[in-house]
Motif scaffolding. Structure first.
Motif, PDB file in Angstrom:
ATOM      1  N   GLY A 148       0.705  -1.301  -0.010  1.00 42.43           N
ATOM      2  CA  GLY A 148       0.034   0.162   0.104  1.00 42.43           C
ATOM      3  C   GLY A 148       1.028   1.160  -0.076  1.00 42.43           C
ATOM      4  N   LEU A 149       0.582   2.244  -0.984  1.00 45.22           N
ATOM      5  CA  LEU A 149       1.391   3.437  -1.115  1.00 45.22           C
ATOM      6  C   LEU A 149       0.752   4.297   0.069  1.00 45.22           C
ATOM      7  CD1 LEU A 149       1.110   4.186  -4.881  1.00 45.22           C
ATOM      8  CD2 LEU A 149       3.013   3.341  -3.837  1.00 45.22           C
ATOM      9  N   PRO A 150       1.973   4.899   0.573  1.00 44.14           N
ATOM     10  CA  PRO A 150       3.244   5.189   0.262  1.00 44.14           C
ATOM     11  C   PRO A 150       4.034   4.209   0.491  1.00 44.14           C
ATOM     12  CG  PRO A 150       2.793   6.927   2.067  1.00 44.14           C
ATOM     13  CD  PRO A 150       1.734   6.141   1.723  1.00 44.14           C
ATOM     14  N   VAL A 151       5.167   3.873  -0.172  1.00 46.01           N
ATOM     15  CA  VAL A 151       6.179   2.908   0.384  1.00 46.01           C
ATOM     16  C   VAL A 151       7.606   3.539  -0.039  1.00 46.01           C
ATOM     17  CG1 VAL A 151       4.954   0.717  -0.372  1.00 46.01           C
ATOM     18  CG2 VAL A 151       6.123   2.030  -2.058  1.00 46.01           C
ATOM     19  N   VAL A 152       8.492   2.956   0.670  1.00 47.66           N
ATOM     20  CA  VAL A 152       9.790   3.305   0.509  1.00 47.66           C
ATOM     21  C   VAL A 152      10.493   2.272  -0.070  1.00 47.66           C
ATOM     22  CG1 VAL A 152      12.044   3.853   2.079  1.00 47.66           C
ATOM     23  CG2 VAL A 152       9.935   4.378   2.973  1.00 47.66           C
ATOM     24  N   VAL A 153      11.209   2.807  -1.173  1.00 50.71           N
ATOM     25  CA  VAL A 153      11.996   2.052  -2.235  1.00 50.71           C
ATOM     26  C   VAL A 153      13.377   2.358  -2.162  1.00 50.71           C
ATOM     27  CG1 VAL A 153      12.152   1.374  -4.548  1.00 50.71           C
ATOM     28  CG2 VAL A 153       9.847   1.902  -3.649  1.00 50.71           C
ATOM     29  N   LYS A 154      14.049   1.164  -1.921  1.00 48.48           N
ATOM     30  CA  LYS A 154      15.683   1.373  -1.840  1.00 48.48           C
ATOM     31  C   LYS A 154      16.682   0.172  -2.264  1.00 48.48           C
ATOM     32  CE  LYS A 154      15.381   0.545   3.241  1.00 48.48           C
ATOM     33  NZ  LYS A 154      15.535   1.079   4.430  1.00 48.48           N
ATOM     34  N   PRO A 155      17.945   0.270  -2.511  1.00 48.61           N
ATOM     35  CA  PRO A 155      18.588  -0.760  -2.662  1.00 48.61           C
ATOM     36  C   PRO A 155      18.772  -1.551  -1.575  1.00 48.61           C
ATOM     37  CG  PRO A 155      19.588   1.318  -3.362  1.00 48.61           C
ATOM     38  CD  PRO A 155      18.289   1.517  -2.649  1.00 48.61           C
ATOM     39  N   ALA A 156      18.844  -2.971  -1.640  1.00 50.64           N
ATOM     40  CA  ALA A 156      19.025  -3.768  -0.633  1.00 50.64           C
ATOM     41  C   ALA A 156      20.420  -3.649   0.180  1.00 50.64           C
ATOM     42  CB  ALA A 156      18.998  -5.381  -0.849  1.00 50.64           C
ATOM     43  N   LEU A 157      21.461  -3.183  -0.662  1.00 51.68           N
ATOM     44  CA  LEU A 157      22.766  -2.773  -0.242  1.00 51.68           C
ATOM     45  C   LEU A 157      22.990  -1.494  -0.343  1.00 51.68           C
ATOM     46  CD1 LEU A 157      25.030  -5.795  -1.501  1.00 51.68           C
ATOM     47  CD2 LEU A 157      23.969  -5.653   0.560  1.00 51.68           C
ATOM     48  N   GLY A 158      23.847  -0.568   0.533  1.00 51.73           N
ATOM     49  CA  GLY A 158      23.964   0.553   0.490  1.00 51.73           C
ATOM     50  C   GLY A 158      23.946   1.402   1.961  1.00 51.73           C
ATOM     51  N   SER A 159      24.432   2.558   1.795  1.00 53.38           N
ATOM     52  CA  SER A 159      24.135   3.497   2.945  1.00 53.38           C
ATOM     53  C   SER A 159      24.001   5.001   2.569  1.00 53.38           C
ATOM     54  CB  SER A 159      25.307   3.301   3.800  1.00 53.38           C
ATOM     55  OG  SER A 159      26.723   3.820   3.297  1.00 53.38           O
ATOM     56  N   GLY A 160      23.886   5.644   3.710  1.00 51.36           N
ATOM     57  CA  GLY A 160      23.673   7.274   3.190  1.00 51.36           C
ATOM     58  C   GLY A 160      22.639   7.547   2.863  1.00 51.36           C
TER      59      GLY A 160
END
Length: 413
Positions: A148-160
């Motif tokens: 359900g929107l809104p969602v947070v979309v991000k790489p599985a690896l990474g920082s900052g």
């Protein structure tokens, strides 16, 4: 007798020099190993020994450390994840190889994979946002619909917060998915995208050394869709029960993820169901957390981390000394920085602990929606929350800058 050396794998733009200085105060000789030492502007002016080596190559690092042992007594190895948290795993493996104190590389590797981390915490009963792992655009869209929107979309690896966006509608979701799966985002492996529930509520973070929660702070972000920090406050304005809840959840995270050596930073959102864990970072956060913790609690996290790294006894006794806060300086548009000033006047104000600019005049400013947007910070401390807020605002008001938009430059040409 050989000189005692501390190996620092890579550097850090905000706390790298603090580590160097702390090592020197402890009588150690800091040596930086980096794929590109020139990127750290504090090394040359301070005449810090720096050696170029492929820090993605464990064998190359082992060979270099072995070579250095002919000259130095290497008593500890640590370093900085930067944008690539796999370096934290490498550091753990180096410590194991040379039989030096350090983190468990398997635990660090599991923790750095945000999907694996979510799975472990969820199975342990720790409250985390609803989440799914996607590898293509169709899965991103499907999982966003499920959550359900809104969602947070991000790489599985990474920082900052690199590549992390709040997607509030289908258009933003499609745009960010295209960005992540295109050529603009740098993947070190096959694309794996975490789609997760947007946990709404105040943000808090816990700074931990070993298995002891040293400090809990609060922070605020700028406008979405990015997650760019704007202000930090230590201690966080929490009552005793809420403080204890965050401590208890923090310790549950350490147990579940098999952490408990060295620094850990845990990020939370306080939602209707209490503290929800957004991320567990198996490392010390960068500026301004270490400075704020020292001002507010009297614990120098960097020095204590180094002492732990070289096998010395730590002093983690914390006490509430002051109320400390930091404002992050962030531009509101892209362009060429004409000038930035007022830092000296702000730094001279009573209660101001530190003013630092990260950029120089005539540099290009290109906002990315993550920590790389920061162009400076102001850190203050006083005996009360109200006075700290007043000092911080007055100091920030003394600082100004001018950025000529790229579009204007084009018209002038």
């Amino acid at each position: 007798m050989a000189r005692r050396a501390l190996i620092l794998v890579e550097g850090h733009r905000s706390i790298g020099l603090l580590y160097v200085n702390a090592a020197q105060r402890l009588g150690l000789h800091p040596i930086t190993l980096s794929a590109d030492p020139a990127q750290y502007d504090y090394l040359a002016p301070e005449s810090i020994e720096a050696i170029r080596v492929d820090t993605d190559n464990l064998d190359a690092l082992i060979a270099e450390c072995s070579r250095l042992r002919a000259t130095y007594d290497i008593v500890g190895i640590t370093g900085f994840a930067g944008d690539d948290e796999s370096i934290s795993v490498t550091i753990g493996k180096l410590c194991l190889h040379f039989d030096l104190p350090g983190p468990n590389p398997a635990s660090i590797e599991r923790c750095c994979d945000k999907f694996a981390q979510r799975q472990v915490l969820n199975e342990a009963g720790v409250s985390v946002p609803a989440y799914r792992m996607a590898v293509n655009a169709t899965e991103v869209q499907s999982f966003a619909t499920d959550i359900g929107l809104p969602v947070v979309v991000k790489p599985a690896l990474g920082s900052g917060s690199i590549g992390v966006k709040l997607c509030r509608n289908v258009d933003e979701l499609a745009e960010h998915t295209t960005y992540l799966l295109g050529s603009k985002h740098a993947w070190r492996s096959s694309p794996r995208i975490l789609v997760e529930e947007f946990a709404e509520g105040p943000y808090y973070d816990a700074d931990i050394m070993g298995s002891e929660v040293i400090a809990i702070g609060a922070a605020e972000f700028g406008s979405p869709p990015g997650f760019v920090f704007r202000e930090f406050t230590f201690p966080a304005p929490l009552n005793d029960n809420d403080y204890k809840s965050i401590v208890d959840v923090s310790l549950s995270c350490l147990r579940a993820l098999d952490l408990g050596w060295g620094p850990t930073n845990i990020e939370f959102r306080w939602t209707k169901r209490g503290p929800v864990v957004i991320e567990v970072n198996p490392r010390l956060p960068g500026t301004p957390d270490p400075q704020l913790v020292q001002l507010a609690y009297g614990v120098d996290l960097i020095t204590e981390h180094i002492k732990l790294t070289i096998g010395d006894e730590c002093d983690l006794h914390s006490r509430h000394l002051q109320n400390a806060a930091a404002r992050i300086l962030v531009p509101d548009h892209d362009g060429i920085l004409d000038w930035i000033g007022g830092g000296s006047r702000a730094a001279a104000m009573p209660g101001v602990a530190e003013v630092k600019f990260y950029v120089e005049a005539k540099k290009s400013i290109i906002r990315k929606g993550d920590y790389r947007d920061w162009i400076g910070h102001v850190i203050v401390a006083s005996s009360s929350v109200a006075r700290t807020e007043v000092i911080l605002q007055r100091a920030v008001d003394l600082i100004d800058w001018s950025i000529t938009p790229f579009s204007t430059l084009g018209e002038e040409e």
